[in-house]
Design a protein around this motif. Sequence first.
Motif, mmCIF file in Angstrom:
data_model
loop_
_atom_site.group_PDB
_atom_site.id
_atom_site.type_symbol
_atom_site.label_atom_id
_atom_site.label_comp_id
_atom_site.label_asym_id
_atom_site.label_seq_id
_atom_site.Cartn_x
_atom_site.Cartn_y
_atom_site.Cartn_z
ATOM 1 N N MET A 185 0.829 -1.203 0.000
ATOM 2 C CA MET A 185 0.000 0.000 0.000
ATOM 3 C C MET A 185 0.871 1.263 0.000
ATOM 4 O O MET A 185 0.590 2.229 -0.715
ATOM 5 N N ALA A 186 1.944 1.232 0.770
ATOM 6 C CA ALA A 186 2.856 2.382 0.819
ATOM 7 C C ALA A 186 3.546 2.587 -0.520
ATOM 8 O O ALA A 186 3.729 3.721 -0.980
ATOM 9 N N ALA A 187 3.938 1.492 -1.155
ATOM 10 C CA ALA A 187 4.601 1.589 -2.460
ATOM 11 C C ALA A 187 3.680 2.204 -3.503
ATOM 12 O O ALA A 187 4.100 3.050 -4.306
ATOM 13 N N LEU A 188 2.415 1.801 -3.509
ATOM 14 C CA LEU A 188 1.467 2.344 -4.477
ATOM 15 C C LEU A 188 1.180 3.818 -4.204
ATOM 16 O O LEU A 188 1.032 4.612 -5.135
ATOM 17 N N ARG A 189 1.100 4.200 -2.941
ATOM 18 C CA ARG A 189 0.882 5.612 -2.617
ATOM 19 C C ARG A 189 2.053 6.470 -3.049
ATOM 20 O O ARG A 189 1.886 7.611 -3.484
#
Length: 313
Positions: free
Chosen positions: A212-216
């Motif tokens: 999720m952090a990578a996509l954000r």
Amino acid sequence: MITTREGSRHVTVRVPAKVNLELNVGPHRADGYHDLATVFHAVSLYDDVTVEPAADWEVVAAGPYAEQIPLDESNLALLAARRVAQAGGVDTPVRITIDKQIPVAGGMAGGSADGAAALVACDALWGLELSRPQLDAMAGDLGSDVAFALTGGTAIGSGRGESLAPVLARGSYHWVFAISEGGLSTPAVYAECDRMRGRRRIAAPEPSDDLMAALRSGDPQALGSALSNDLQEAAFSLRPPLRDLLAAGLEMGALGGVVSGSGPTVAFLAADAEGALDLAVALAAVGSAPEVKRATGPAHGAHVLSHEMTRGR
């Protein structure tokens, strides 16, 4: 019952393939499925599905994977068309022509994509204007990946994968898909996953914080490191050369790699368009996979490409 409006000729819908950026497989359910927490990502490999009025229900296949498409009542596009006809009270059969560019049984939801395209195409052909909740409900009944093919983009799938929630994601990503010869049966891969897990207690699945952090962030390097798939080891068990294929792509400079869905396609993430081209050329040159394709993501879900009407005089 209603019949097709005079002058309707054909509707063509374009629909994307998908890759699972993450696929967390939970416990086996009473209905025979597994609880899933997956992150779908649509990519720019497309099937075009055309529907037109016909004397009888029919599926016609074209494209490089045409010979691998079932043309009988098991075809998801045909099932979808019949479902729309039933919902709209339509008594006119259609011919469904599938230009098959998405690999079959490759873990990229090609059959599900065709089902989603047929829902949209028949709704447009017959002028039904079904609501999105109606289409989503039909998609969920048809299969776990059909609902996402309607939506496209990047989304979290839960339940069997049919319950979707949008993901806050930035950036565009460059992919290389190494497509192995011969498909893998999705039920067989899940069964092998269950066998390998044995009697271990499996926790309820949920998306990882790292992904999720990578996509954000929109950072390809972070996304490459976060790719994961609980079915990967089962796919390796059934098709051992896939392990070597994944290792080869990583050695050739991919930021990350993962078996797509139940396989046997392996998806590699590249830093940019140039990196994707270099990786595709390198994989093709050493013969690591019979076929290599490039694509970008996220891509739009099923959408009308052409809607030809010839009005009566």
